[in-house]
Scaffold this active site. Structure first.
Site: not given
Length: 118
Positions: A97, A101, A103
């Site tokens: 993606v 981001h 994790h």
């Protein structure tokens, strides 16, 4: 600023459902739909950045994402046993993606990082 074609921008906007774990003015955290550990939460900046390298150009927002990751670990009860914070940037890292981001992984004994035996 959002990217109209970005999966995570659509999740942040509420156009795609997610299981919210944490949110702040600058971040949104939700459960990964394909968890790789007992606890697997994604923390995304509300502003669209393609990857961690782009997010590094906004040090305040990068710090907010990391702080949100720590807050998620505390909320999930994994801060004492240990947790992992991971950004995947680029093809070799397995990024799928194109919205930065983080994790947050934990809740169980995690394996070693990288190639086996190294």
């Amino acid at each position: 600023m959002a990217d109209n074609d970005c999966l995570f921008c659509k999740i942040i906007a509420g156009d795609i459902p997610s299981t919210k774990v944490f949110e702040s003015d600058t971040t949104y955290a939700f459960r990964d739909i394909n968890p790789q550990a007992d606890v697997h939460v994604l923390v995304v900046p509300r502003t669209h950045y393609e990857d961690a390298e782009a997010l590094a150009g906004a040090p305040g927002e990068l710090a907010d994402v990391i702080s949100a990751g720590v807050a998620v670990a505390k909320r999930e009860g994994i801060e004492e046993a240990g947790f992992r914070l991971v950004f995947n940037t680029g093809e070799h890292a397995g990024r799928t993606v194109f919205h930065a981001h983080l994790h947050v992984l934990g809740g169980e004994q995690l394996g070693m990082f990288g190639r086996p035996g190294h």
